[in-house]
Design a protein around this motif. Structure first.
Motif, short mmCIF file in Angstrom:
data_model
loop_
_atom_site.label_atom_id
_atom_site.label_comp_id
_atom_site.label_asym_id
_atom_site.label_seq_id
_atom_site.Cartn_x
_atom_site.Cartn_y
_atom_site.Cartn_z
N TYR A 156 -0.14 -10.83 11.28
CA TYR A 156 1.28 -11.32 11.76
C TYR A 156 2.42 -10.13 11.65
O TYR A 156 3.66 -10.45 11.84
N LEU A 157 2.03 -9.00 11.10
CA LEU A 157 3.10 -8.03 10.51
C LEU A 157 2.50 -6.71 11.70
O LEU A 157 1.41 -6.22 11.57
N GLY A 158 3.65 -6.37 12.32
CA GLY A 158 3.40 -5.12 12.88
C GLY A 158 3.73 -3.85 12.29
O GLY A 158 4.16 -3.95 11.06
N PRO A 159 3.70 -2.78 12.76
CA PRO A 159 4.11 -1.44 12.18
C PRO A 159 5.56 -1.46 11.73
O PRO A 159 5.77 -1.25 10.33
N ILE A 160 6.33 -2.15 12.52
CA ILE A 160 7.96 -2.18 12.13
C ILE A 160 8.14 -2.96 10.81
O ILE A 160 8.83 -2.68 9.92
N GLY A 161 7.18 -4.06 10.68
CA GLY A 161 7.35 -5.11 9.80
C GLY A 161 6.84 -4.48 8.31
O GLY A 161 7.51 -4.49 7.30
N LYS A 162 5.65 -3.74 8.45
CA LYS A 162 5.27 -3.05 7.42
C LYS A 162 6.08 -1.75 6.80
O LYS A 162 6.33 -1.66 5.66
N ILE A 163 6.58 -1.05 7.80
CA ILE A 163 7.49 -0.02 7.29
C ILE A 163 8.78 -0.72 6.67
O ILE A 163 9.32 -0.08 5.64
N ALA A 164 9.09 -1.71 7.09
CA ALA A 164 10.43 -2.39 6.63
C ALA A 164 10.23 -2.75 5.31
O ALA A 164 10.94 -2.85 4.50
N ILE A 165 9.04 -3.53 5.01
CA ILE A 165 8.54 -3.78 3.52
C ILE A 165 8.47 -2.79 2.69
O ILE A 165 8.95 -2.87 1.53
#
Length: 865
Positions: A156-165
Motif C-alpha cells: 500500500y506504499l508507493g515510492p513517495i510514501g517510502k521516501i517520506a518515511i
C-alpha cells in the motif's frame, strides 16, 4: 652567598644590607643579568611566603569552622611581616629554578582534586552497557530498519510514501538528537542520534535514484548532486561538535546503509565521495585514525560489489571499471597517508601513517587478486607492472619528502610486484637471471641513495637466488645446448659467478670506506663464499673431468694469495677449501680417467698442474712474513699441502707406471723425500718419506714377489724391480745417516705412530731389510737360502760398523738369528745330510766371525753403542 665586606657575615643573594653593620651587600660592578636573577629570586620567595601564609590562614579557618578562606591574599599584619623576616634569615637555595619548582609543587598540592573511590566492575559494566553501548546499537538498528523499510515493497506504499518515511525518520531523529545533545550528561547520546539521523537522510536521498522500487529521480547527475549536498550538510553539521567518536559513528552508519542496499556503480562512486569527506575530517581535525575507519568501510563496500558482479561479463570494459574504482580508493587513502602530520603519527618509524599505508596496500592487492581471479587473469602481467610502477613513484615521492618509513614500505611492494611479474613472465634459467638483475638494481639503488635497507634486501634476495639455483634449477630446468656446445646452465652459472664476485668487491670497497652498517658487516664475507660455491658447483657440473681439479686448485691459489696480501681470513679459508677439494677430486675422479692427448694421459694433464699449484701454496705459506699473520690452525695447512702432494704422486704413479715399476717408483719417491727431509729440516717430510718407504716395501712384497694370491705361488715379475726398490730404500737410509746431526731435535719427536714415522733411519733400513729377506726367501731354496740369509745378516752387521749405525747391526744380528733357527727347525728335517752339514758349517762360521769381531773390538763397540 654574599659576604659582608666589614664583619664577614654571609647572606644569601636576596639581602641588600648587612643587618649588623648596615653595609651595602650589592656589588655595584654586578652584571645586569646577575641583578635580574636576584630580583627574580626575591619575587619567587615573596610568592612562596604569601602562599605559606594563605595555607596557614586557611587551616586556622577550617579548624574554627568559620567562613571558608578568602580567595584574596590576606592583609599583611605585623605577625606576617615578622614571619617574612624570619624566613629570610633561614638559609634558602640560591638558584632561581629550585625556588620556582618548590612553588609549582606547592601549587600542585593545593589544587590536587580529592581521590574518587574506584567503582565496582559491575557498576562500570552497567554504565558502559546502558549508557554508551546500547544507544549506539539502538540507533544502528533503527538505521538498518529504516533502510530495509525503504527498500521493501509494501503493498500500500508507493515510492513517495517510502521516501517520506525515510526523511521523516532521518530528520526527526536528527532534530531530536540536536536538541537533546545540548543537555547535561546527554552529549554523547545526542551525537549518536545526530549521526544516525544523517545516515538515514543520506540513505533516503541515495535511494531516490539508485534503488528501483523507490526511484523518483531519473537523472544520475541530479542524484549525485543531491547526495553531494547531503554529504556536505552532514560534514558541516558534524564538524560543529568536533567529536571524533560521533563523526566516526556517523560514517559507520552511512557505509552500512550503502552496503545493505543493492550495490551498483553509483554506490561505488558514492562510497568514494564519502571516503573523501572522511579524509577531510582526518586532516582538518587531526584525527589520524580516521584513515583506518575509511579504509575498512570503503574496501568492504567494494568487496560487496565485487562479489555481486562475480561470473558476469569479463571484457576489457568490465576490467577497467573494477580496477578503476579500486585504483580510485587506493589513491584516496594514499593521499590520506601523506596528509597525516608527524605529531599525530605516534611512533616515529612505524606509526599510524605507516600502518595505513601498509594496510591500504595489502587490502588493495588482495582485492586486485580477486578481480583477476574473476575472469581477468589475462590482464595480470600488465597490472603487476602498473602496480610496480605506481609504488616506485611513491618511493620516489617519499624519498624526496624524507619519509623513510614510507619509501621503505613502497619500495618493498614495488619489488614484490616486480618479482611476481617476472615469475609469470619467465621460467627456469631466464627467471633466475632476471632475479639476479633485479637484485643488482636494488643494490645499486641502496648504494646511490645510501639506504642500508635496500642493500640488505638485495643481499637477502641474492642468498635466496643461490638456493633456487642449487635446489631447483639443477633438477627442474633442462640443460639445453646453445652455440659452440655451451649450455644454458653454463651461461647462467658464469653470469651468477661474475655478479656475486662483483658484489663482493663492491661490498669490500664500501666496508673500507666505513659506509656499511653493523648489520651489513658480514655481507662481504658471505658473498665471497657464495661465488666460490657457484664456481665449484659450476666447474664440477659443466667442465670436463680432467679440468675440474685444476680449475679448483687455480682459484684456490688466487684466493689464498689475495687473503694473505689483504690479511683476509675468509679468503684464505676459501683458498684452503678449494685446495682440499681439488685434492679430493683428483683421488675420486681424475685418477680413473681414461684416454689422453697424444702420449700424455688425462691423469698427468690434470694432476701435474694441481701438484705445481700445491707447491706454490707451500712457498707462500712458508714465507716468514706470511707466517706472522697466519693463525695457529692455518699454520697446519702448511703441513697438509705436502701430504696432499705426496698422496697424489703415489696415486699417479700407481695408475701411470707399469705394474712392476710401481714399487721402484715409490722407492724413488721415498729417496727424493729423504733428500727434502734432510735439507728442509721439517718433521712432516720425515713422516712422508717413512710412509713412502713402507708403501714401496709392501707393494714390492705383495705385488712384485708374491702372485696375486698372497703367499701362494711365486711371482714371475722381473727380479730387478724389487732389487731396485731395496737399493733406493737403503740409499735413503744412508742419506738420513749422513744428515742425522742436522735432524737433532726433529727426529723421533712425539708419541705413538707419530714418533715412529719421524724415525726414517729405522723405517728405511727395516723396510729394505724385510724386503731383501723376503726376496731371498722367494728366490732361493734349501741350503742356498740358508747361505744367502747368513751372508745378508753378516753384510748388514759389517755395514753397521762402517756406517756407525746400531740399527744395521741389529738388523744383521736378527737375520743371523733367524737363519740359525731355520737351520735347526727347517733344514734339519728337509735337507739331506750333506746339504744340512754345509749350511750348518757356513752359519757357524758366520756366527764365529761376528763373535770374534765383538771380542776383539769390544772397547770400540761399547763406544759405538
Amino acid at each position: 652567598m654574599i659576604t659582608c665586606p666589614k664583619c664577614k657575615k654571609e647572606y644569601d643573594a636576596s639581602w641588600k644590607v648587612c643587618i649588623k653593620c648596615n653595609v651595602s651587600l650589592i656589588d655595584d660592578n654586578m652584571t645586569p643579568e646577575a641583578k635580574n636573577e636576584i630580583i627574580s629570586i626575591k619575587t619567587a620567595l615573596t610568592k612562596l611566603s604569601e602562599r605559606i601564609n594563605l595555607l596557614e590562614y586557611s587551616l586556622k579557618a577550617r579548624k574554627a569552622e568559620s567562613v571558608p578562606a578568602p580567595k584574596a591574599v590576606p592583609e599583611v599584619t605585623p605577625e606576617i611581616e615578622a614571619a617574612r623576616r624570619e624566613l629570610r634569615i633561614k638559609e634558602k637555595p640560591t638558584f632561581k629554578e629550585e625556588i620556582v619548582e618548590e612553588v609549582i609543587e606547592e601549587a600542585k598540592e593545593v589544587k590536587r582534586e580529592p581521590v574518587i573511590p574506584k567503582k565496582k566492575w559491575s557498576e562500570s559494566f552497567e554504565q558502559m552497557l546502558g549508557g554508551k553501548l546500547f544507544n549506539k546499537l539502538g540507533i544502528l538498528a533503527v538505521v538498518i530498519g529504516v533502510a530495509l523499510l525503504i527498500g521493501y515493497s509494501f503493498k500500500y506504499l508507493g515510492p513517495i510514501g517510502k521516501i517520506a518515511i525515510g526523511y521523516a525518520f532521518g530528520l526527526g531523529i536528527l532534530i531530536f538528537g540536536n536538541h537533546i545533545e545540548k543537555r547535561e550528561n546527554f552529549s554523547i547520546y545526542g551525537k549518536t542520534l545526530i549521526g544516525g539521523g544523517w545516515a538515514i537522510t543520506y540513505f533516503t536521498t541515495y535511494a531516490m535514484h539508485h534503488i528501483p522500487v523507490v526511484q523518483l529521480i531519473q537523472s544520475p547527475i541530479l542524484g549525485i548532486l543531491l547526495l553531494m549536498g547531503v554529504s556536505i550538510a552532514t560534514v558541516l553539521h558534524i564538524y560543529r561538535y568536533k567529536s571524533e567518536l560521533a563523526t566516526a559513528f556517523s560514517y559507520l552508519l552511512i557505509f552500512i546503509t550503502l552496503m545493505i542496499s543493492p550495490v551498483t556503480l553509483y554506490t561505488m562512486l558514492t562510497a568514494a565521495l564519502v571516503a573523501i569527506s572522511l579524509i577531510f575530517f582526518m586532516y582538518k581535525e587531526r584525527w589520524a585514525k580516521f584513515g583506518f575507519y575509511g579504509m575498512a568501510m570503503t574496501y568492504i563496500t567494494y568487496a560487496g560489489w565485487l562479489f555481486s558482479v562475480q561470473n558476469t561479463t569479463t571484457g576489457m570494459r568490465e576490467f577497467l571499471v573494477a580496477s578503476g574504482f579500486l585504483g580510485l580508493y587506493w589513491t584516496i587513502f594514499i593521499i590520506a597517508t601523506f596528509l597525516i602530520r608527524d605529531e599525530d603519527n605516534g611512533d616515529e618509524f612505524f606509526g599510524i601513517r605507516e600502518k595505513i599505508h601498509l594496510l591500504n596496500t595489502l587490502a588493495a592487492s588482495f582485492l586486485m587478486f580477486l578481480v583477476l581471479e574473476n575472469g581477468f587473469m589475462r590482464y595480470a602481467q600488465p597490472s603487476l607492472l602498473i602496480l610496480a610502477g605506481l609504488y616506485l613513484g611513491l618511493t620516489a615521492i617519499s624519498y624526496l619528502i624524507k619519509r623513510r618509513s614510507l619509501y621503505i614500505i613502497s619500495s618493498t611492494f614495488s619489488i614484490l610486484f616486480t618479482l611476481i611479474f617476472l615469475s609469470m613472465k619467465y621460467t627456469g634459467y631466464p627467471l633466475t637471471a632476471s632475479y639476479i638483475i633485479l637484485a643488482q638494481v636494488i643494490l645499486l639503488a641502496g648504494i646511490m641513495f645510501k639506504e642500508s635497507y635496500w642493500r640488505i634486501f638485495s643481499f637477502g634476495f641474492l642468498l635466496l637466488i643461490i638456493g633456487k639455483i642449487f635446489f631447483i634449477d639443477f633438477y627442474v630446468a633442462k640443460n639445453a645446448i646453445l652455440l659452440n656446445n655451451i649450455s644454458k646452465r653454463t651461461l647462467l652459472l658464469t653470469f651468477a659467478f661474475a655478479v656475486y664476485l662483483i658484489d663482493h668487491i663492491v661490498y669490500t670497497i664500501l666496508q673500507k670506506k666505513n659506509l656499511l652498517t653493523t648489520t651489513e658487516k658480514d655481507h662481504p664475507a658471505i658473498l665471497s663464499y657464495a661465488y666460490v660455491l657457484i664456481y665449484m658447483v659450476g666447474t664440477w657440473l659443466d667442465l670436463p673431468k680432467v679440468l675440474t681439479a685444476p680449475a679448483w686448485a687455480g682459484l684456490g691459489v688466487v684466493l689464498l694469495q689475495i687473503g694473505i696480501s689483504t690479511n683476509n681470513n675468509h679468503q684464505r679459508l676459501q683458498g684452503y677449501i678449494l685446495g682440499i677439494g681439488s685434492f679430493v677430486r683428483l683421488l675420486m675422479s681424475n685418477m680413473t680417467i681414461e684416454g689422453g692427448m697424444g702420449s700424455i694421459s688425462y691423469r698427468l694433464l690434470s694432476t701435474i698442474p694441481v701438484l705445481m699449484l700445491f707447491y706454490y701454496c707451500l712457498m707462500i705459506l712458508n714465507d716468514e712474513k706470511t707466517k706472522a699473520i697466519l693463525k695457529d690452525a692455518e699454520r697446519k695447512m702448511g703441513v697438509l699441502y705436502p701430504y696432499m702432494v705426496f698422496v697424489a704422486l703415489m696415486f699417479l704413479t700407481r695408475y701411470e707406471a707399469p705394474e712392476g715399476m710401481v714399487a721402484p717408483t715409490w722407492g724413488i719417491i721415498a729417496l727424493i723425500y729423504s733428500f727434502v727431509g734432510v735439507k728442509s729440516k721439517q718433521a712432516h717430510y720425515l713422516s712422508i718419506s717413512s710412509l713412502a718407504a713402507i708403501s714401496a716395501a709392501v707393494r714390492a712384497i705383495f705385488i712384485n714377489l708374491f702372485a696375486g694370491r698372497y703367499l701362494v705361488g711365486v711371482s714371475t715379475v722381473n727380479i730387478m724391480y724389487p732389487i731396485f726398490t731395496i737399493g733406493a730404500l737403503y740409499i735413503g737410509n744412508i742419506i738420513y745417516l749422513t744428515g742425522k746431526e742436522k735432524l737433532i731435535g726433529i727426529e723421533a719427536v712425539g708419541e705413538g705412530p707419530k714418533k715412529h714415522l719421524r724415525s726414517p733411519r729405522l723405517i728405511f733400513g727395516l723396510a729394505a731389510t724385510i724386503l731383501l729377506t723376503t726376496l731371498l726367501a722367494v728366490k732361493l731354496k734349501d741350503v742356498s737360502l740358508t747361505i744367502g740369509l747368513g751372508l745378508e745378516g753378516l753384510m748388514l752387521f759389517l755395514a753397521g760398523f762402517g756406517l756407525k749405525d746400531k740399527n744395521w747391526r741389529i738388523y744383521g744380528l736378527i737375520v743371523l738369528l733367524l737363519t740359525l733357527l731355520k737351520a735347526f727347525l727347517v733344514d734339519l728335517r728337509q735337507l739331506s745330510t750333506l746339504y744340512y752339514i754345509l749350511s750348518l758349517i757356513a752359519l757357524g762360521l758366520a756366527l764365529l766371525f761376528v763373535s770374534f769381531i765383538y771380542t776383539k773390538y769390544k772397547d770400540k763397540i761399547k763406544k759405538l753403542i
